[in-house]
Design a protein around this motif. Structure first.
Motif, short mmCIF file in Angstrom:
data_model
loop_
_atom_site.label_atom_id
_atom_site.label_comp_id
_atom_site.label_asym_id
_atom_site.label_seq_id
_atom_site.Cartn_x
_atom_site.Cartn_y
_atom_site.Cartn_z
N PRO A 93 0.61 -1.31 0.09
CA PRO A 93 0.14 -0.05 0.01
C PRO A 93 0.95 1.09 -0.13
O PRO A 93 1.69 1.46 0.64
N ASN A 94 0.25 2.11 -1.02
CA ASN A 94 0.98 3.74 -1.08
C ASN A 94 2.42 3.61 -1.46
O ASN A 94 3.26 4.71 -0.82
N VAL A 97 3.26 5.70 -4.88
CA VAL A 97 2.63 7.08 -4.91
C VAL A 97 3.69 8.08 -4.65
O VAL A 97 4.64 7.93 -4.08
N ALA A 102 -0.30 12.07 -3.86
CA ALA A 102 -0.75 12.06 -2.57
C ALA A 102 -1.22 13.46 -2.24
O ALA A 102 -1.66 13.76 -1.38
N TYR A 143 -14.17 12.75 -0.66
CA TYR A 143 -14.25 11.53 -0.05
C TYR A 143 -12.60 11.15 0.23
O TYR A 143 -11.84 11.69 -0.28
N ALA A 144 -12.53 10.16 1.52
CA ALA A 144 -11.17 10.03 1.88
C ALA A 144 -10.07 9.24 0.90
O ALA A 144 -8.98 9.87 1.03
N LEU A 198 -10.41 0.43 2.10
CA LEU A 198 -10.71 -0.62 2.79
C LEU A 198 -11.42 -0.56 3.91
O LEU A 198 -11.24 0.35 4.87
N GLN A 205 -13.26 2.30 10.95
CA GLN A 205 -12.50 3.34 10.00
C GLN A 205 -12.31 2.83 8.70
O GLN A 205 -12.70 1.81 8.48
N THR A 206 -11.78 3.72 7.71
CA THR A 206 -11.20 3.24 6.39
C THR A 206 -9.83 3.29 6.26
O THR A 206 -9.39 4.37 6.52
N LEU A 207 -9.37 2.11 5.69
CA LEU A 207 -7.96 2.40 5.38
C LEU A 207 -7.77 2.82 3.95
O LEU A 207 -8.43 2.21 3.10
N ILE A 208 -6.86 3.83 3.75
CA ILE A 208 -6.67 4.33 2.31
C ILE A 208 -5.40 3.98 1.69
O ILE A 208 -4.28 4.42 2.37
N LEU A 210 -3.46 4.84 -1.70
CA LEU A 210 -3.49 5.84 -3.05
C LEU A 210 -2.61 5.14 -4.21
O LEU A 210 -2.55 5.67 -5.36
#
Lengths: 516, 136
Positions: A93-94, A97, A102, A143-144, A198, A205-208, A210
């Protein structure tokens, strides 16, 4: 930001002005069905669903449904649309990026040349008019997974417009009737993708992530119904469609739902709905409050995108910095419809077979390789490839590339069959053996299993004679005119020859003897 | 005076935005309605916390309206001051990324290299759902 995406625009309600004519799909069976697809990137386009008509109830006005598809397809490129970070699925993840992705302040979008070329190619393949000047806009929403608060897209003046896709599907008994339809493509546009969310409901919570590259092909459907001749109805947007099958189900359901609602005096809300695949129905999505106002504005950091052709190409221009539409047109590969037409012309192939050949990855190549090495008739080869080979592959869920039988092996087998060295039932046996992949050639298998057809005419005649002598009653039946008796004789001879004789030849010999 | 100071203090406590109850009586022509202000605040998350802000907005609109005095018939609109610039095309090579650690330092909360966000968008409360305000 942004895995690079192309979005094809559909003639749904939002763009009603451009596409009302000829775009209704009547419930009584679709004479000029019209769904348009937006495509976003790679060269495969989702097949349109075939909607079955229902008998209208008594006293019912005719309804027409209007369906528009919004297709998001990811462009096959190494780096992103507006940044130089990598496009790759399943990365940590990320990790893919950049500062721009970002949305850190002070970063700017830099357009990827390859993405523009891909968009032009797509536009050309779909018979669009390529806009020599196209513009980028910002589409705002919160949106996040959209850290900038906007997405760069092409709303006002996209890169390609007014295209069409002719498609066919097989209907009728035995799926032997090929029906051609045209879907209009309203527009193709380049746009950024948002990040991946996610949802962790447990911890609220929401996991982002990018990285993007979430789904390589996504479809949303816009559906409305109206009476022909009247204005278009209110449309709903249906999301969460994960396959062509669900797409078809969702559209069918939504059309019926809207008709039922309206016939019962209700009204259709301009809302976004989600498709519940288990229940087979669409349900309103929570968290979507009414119609969104995206506050479109020109993207201030990107000048207009200018494309050229050989005529308008400025002299002495840096080839890296200009895009020539004509050059791209020359580089287009042969389109499927042309390939299919060639197959029909060259091999006398049935159109529906040409579809099957092209719909399976690698199958066309397999077929062509077999054709190169065999003397057998194209019809025979087609039949073996589409029925036998494909049948075996499907049974074991294998791709063409995983086939244990190679094109050469099949070609050799078909050659044996062609010279009548073996019968067709023997050939099937050989194929099954080849499938076991024990490294034997067709010739080896034939000799090991003694599957060769008898070539000795005299020996065969003697056997026929012997059988006739041994079964005088059957011979009498034949002479009396019983049509089935001859088959019994042939069967007896075949048994005696251990199935190593060609039934047609047996029949000839028997008939000759019976006549004398 | 003391009452006014108390009022201002209370407004500050609630964040100011929701304390603005007199949006309907804006100065000027009143062409910016409370509904429009609320809509803009919701869309842009901009805080038009005070009457002055709305007045400033109205002045800005009036300033821009002066463009209407110009006859633009037959003139192609300019969408961007960059319209004569060349749009640079970057070749498709990977030249950046791979800086997750640096980026994640910007985040208040992080879980295993993911940015952490609330479960969904938290809607702004509607105008009529706000705490009633005494400003007597």
């Amino acid at each position: 930001m942004a895995a690079p995406m192309l979005r094809l625009c559909c003639p749904g309600r939002r763009w009603a002005l451009a596409c009302i004519d000829g775009c209704s799909r009547h419930r009584r069976g679709a004479p000029n069905g019209c769904t348009s697809s937006r495509k976003r990137g790679q060269s495969s386009v989702a097949q349109q669903p075939f909607i079955t008509a229902q008998k209208p109830r008594k006293g019912e006005h005719e309804w027409a449904a209007v369906v528009g598809l919004e297709i998001h397809a990811q462009i096959s490129s190494k780096s992103k649309l507006f940044s130089g970070s990598q496009v790759h699925f399943a990365a940590p993840p990320n990790s893919l990026v950049s500062f721009f992705d970002a949305s850190l302040p002070g970063t700017l979008p830099v357009l990827n040349r390859r993405c523009v070329e891909a968009a032009v190619m797509t536009g050309l393949a779909l018979n669009c008019r390529i806009n020599k000047k196209s513009l980028f806009d910002r589409k705002h929403y919160f949106y996040a997974d959209l850290p900038a608060g906007y997405q760069i897209t092409q709303q006002r003046l996209p890169i390609a417009v007014n295209g069409s896709l002719v498609y066919s599907f097989c209907a009728g008994k035995n799926r032997s009737q090929v029906i051609n339809k045209t879907a209009r493509v309203k527009q193709i546009q380049l746009e950024q993708d948002s990040g991946k969310s996610l949802h962790d409901d447990l911890r609220s919570q929401t996991l982002i992530d990018l990285n993007r590259a979430e789904g390589q092909l996504r479809v949303d459907a816009n559906i409305s119904v109206h009476h022909p001749g009247e204005p278009l109805g209110v449309r709903t947007e249906v999301k969460n469609l994960n396959s062509a099958r669900f797409l078809a189900k969702a559209i069918d359901y939504e059309i019926q739902r809207q008709i039922n609602e309206l016939e019962n005096g209700g009204e259709i809300l301009n809302e976004t709905r989600s498709f519940d695949s288990k229940l087979g129905c669409t349900i309103p999505m929570r968290d979507k409050e009414g119609k969104q106002d995206y506050r479109f504005m020109p993207e201030p950091n990107l000048p207009p995108l200018l494309l050229y052709d050989t005529e308008s190409l400025p002299a002495g221009a840096d080839p890296q910095q200009v895009i020539d539409i004509d050059r791209i047109r020359e580089q287009l590969p042969e389109l499927p419809s042309v390939t299919r037409e060639k197959l029909v012309q060259q091999y006398g192939m049935l159109p529906e077979h040409s579809f099957t050949l092209l719909n399976e990855v690698g199958l066309l190549e397999f077929f062509q390789n077999v054709m190169k090495e065999t003397r057998a008739e194209p019809k025979k080869v087609t039949s073996w490839v589409l029925n036998t080979l494909l049948g075996f592959l499907k049974q074991q869920n294998l791709a063409v590339s995983e086939s244990p039988v190679t094109p050469s092996a099949l070609a050799e087998l078909l050659n044996l069959l062609d010279r009548k060295a073996i019968s067709s039932s023997a050939a099937k046996q050989v194929f099954e053996e080849l499938w076991r992949n024990e490294g034997k050639t067709p010739a080896q298998i034939v000799s090991e299993k003694k599957l060769e057809l008898m070539q000795d005419q005299e020996a065969l005649e003697q056997l026929c004679h012997a059988v006739m002598e041994g079964h005088p009653q059957v011979v009498m039946d034949v002479k009396k005119g019983n049509p089935r008796a001859i088959n019994k004789l042939i069967g007896l001879v075949r048994k005696v020859t251990l199935s190593r004789a060609d039934p047609t030849v047996i029949k000839e010999i028997l008939e000759k003897k019976l006549a004398s | 005076m003391w009452a006014r100071a108390w009022r201002l203090g209370l407004r500050a406590l609630v964040g100011g935005r929701r304390g603005f109850t007199c949006k309907a009586d804006t100065k000027g022509s009143g062409r910016i309605t409370a509904e429009v202000i609320e809509h803009l605040e919701r869309l842009a998350l901009v805080d038009f916390g005070s009457q002055e802000a709305v007045a400033r907005l109205e002045k800005a609109i009036a300033f821009a309206d002066r463009l209407r005095a110009v006859d633009t018939d037959g003139v192609e609109p300019m969408e961007s001051v960059l319209e004569d610039r060349c749009l640079y095309l970057r070749s498709d090579h990977v030249i950046e990324g791979n800086c997750a650690e640096e980026l994640l330092q910007n985040s208040h909360r992080v879980v295993e290299e993911y940015f952490v966000a609330p479960p969904g968008n938290i809607s702004l409360p509607k105008l009529d759902e706000q705490e009633p305000f005494s400003h007597g």
